[in-house]
Design an enzyme around this catalytic site. Sequence first.
Site, PDB file in Angstrom:
ATOM      1  CG  ASN A 114      -1.976   1.035   1.323  1.00  0.00           C
ATOM      2  OD1 ASN A 114      -2.369   1.392   0.403  1.00  0.00           O
ATOM      3  ND2 ASN A 114      -2.081   1.514   2.516  1.00  0.00           N
ATOM      4  CG  HIS A 116      -0.542   6.220   4.611  1.00  0.00           C
ATOM      5  ND1 HIS A 116      -1.976   6.004   4.794  1.00  0.00           N
ATOM      6  CD2 HIS A 116      -0.151   6.989   5.649  1.00  0.00           C
ATOM      7  CE1 HIS A 116      -2.312   7.060   5.878  1.00  0.00           C
ATOM      8  NE2 HIS A 116      -1.312   7.583   6.383  1.00  0.00           N
ATOM      9  CB  SER A 143       5.057   5.452   4.096  1.00  0.00           C
ATOM     10  OG  SER A 143       5.612   6.428   5.083  1.00  0.00           O
ATOM     11  CG  ASP A 152      -2.859   3.679   7.044  1.00  0.00           C
ATOM     12  OD1 ASP A 152      -2.716   2.824   5.975  1.00  0.00           O
ATOM     13  OD2 ASP A 152      -3.423   4.158   7.509  1.00  0.00           O
TER      14      ASP A 152
HETATM   15  C1  GRF Z   1      -3.064   8.878  -3.002  1.00  0.00           C
HETATM   16  O1  GRF Z   1      -2.771  10.079  -2.774  1.00  0.00           O
HETATM   17  C2  GRF Z   1      -2.441   7.632  -2.043  1.00  0.00           C
HETATM   18  O2  GRF Z   1      -1.582   8.293  -0.939  1.00  0.00           O
HETATM   19  C3  GRF Z   1      -3.707   7.570  -1.264  1.00  0.00           C
HETATM   20  O3  GRF Z   1      -4.868   7.604  -2.053  1.00  0.00           O
HETATM   21  C4  GRF Z   1      -4.352   8.455  -3.210  1.00  0.00           C
HETATM   22  C5  GRF Z   1      -4.589   7.849  -4.691  1.00  0.00           C
HETATM   23  O4  GRF Z   1      -4.566   8.821  -5.725  1.00  0.00           O
HETATM   24  N1  GRF Z   1      -3.699   6.314  -0.661  1.00  0.00           N
HETATM   25  P1  GRF Z   1      -4.556   7.907  -7.139  1.00  0.00           P
HETATM   26  O5  GRF Z   1      -6.033   7.367  -7.236  1.00  0.00           O
HETATM   27  O6  GRF Z   1      -3.573   7.302  -7.400  1.00  0.00           O
HETATM   28  O7  GRF Z   1      -4.573   9.076  -8.019  1.00  0.00           O
END
Ligand code: GRF
Length: 223
Positions: A114, A116, A143, A152
């Site tokens: 993931n 984050h 991260s 997370d």
């Molecule tokens: C990203 O900012 C990520 O950190 C968070 O969700 C957002 C997803 O953006 N978990 P995208 O859909 O990849 O444009």
Amino acid sequence: MSMHADKPLSIVVLISGNGSNLQAIIDDIAKNNDNACITAVISNRPDVYGLVRAKAADIPTRVIDHTGFDDRLSFDQALQDCIDEYQPGLIILAGFMRILSPTFVSHYHGRMINIHPSLLPEFTGVNTHQRVLDAGRTEHGVSIHFVTEELDGGPVICQSRIQVKANDTSKSLAMRLQIEEHRLYPIVVQWIANHRLYQTGHQVVFDEHVLEAPVDLTESSPS
Ligand code: GRF
């Protein structure tokens, strides 16, 4: 030419929205990484732009709409059944905005990552940019971590830091951080596809060493 004679890493990407991280990974695989292949993109929401991106790249798409399920467990089971049709070696959460049950997560132990938008373990959960501003922090970051039962909370693979400026808003931070997200995610996918990185228990092994701290991929600021 591929460094490995074995089959490319088969990847399923889970999304809920825009899919800009998905796009960064699609583009990097096309250009630089013939050891990986995205076999499906699954969204829990219909009509999101990430599905358009996947179709444009000729990647099969599936929608498992969480609103059609009575509870989390039945949604997770349907999602798991869908993912397992593709037998992926890696599941990438790329802006996937559903909390996953422990049974689901343990089914994919060591195979799910993931991204984050915070310097974990700080600022887990949502609204990280605003919370960083509210806390008066001068540093923010992104991260990438293996997913475990703890939200997370899985072992962190790498991070990139950015400086918080006096006039930053949650929007400006999000925009600068997304540039870092798009740079980092493809790197981690390459590491896994090239067998340089894996999870064992609560630890991460990178180039045959247990990581003592996340790999710091902060770009040196331009002088
Ligand atoms: C990203 O900012 C990520 O950190 C968070 O969700 C957002 C997803 O953006 N978990 P995208 O859909 O990849 O444009």
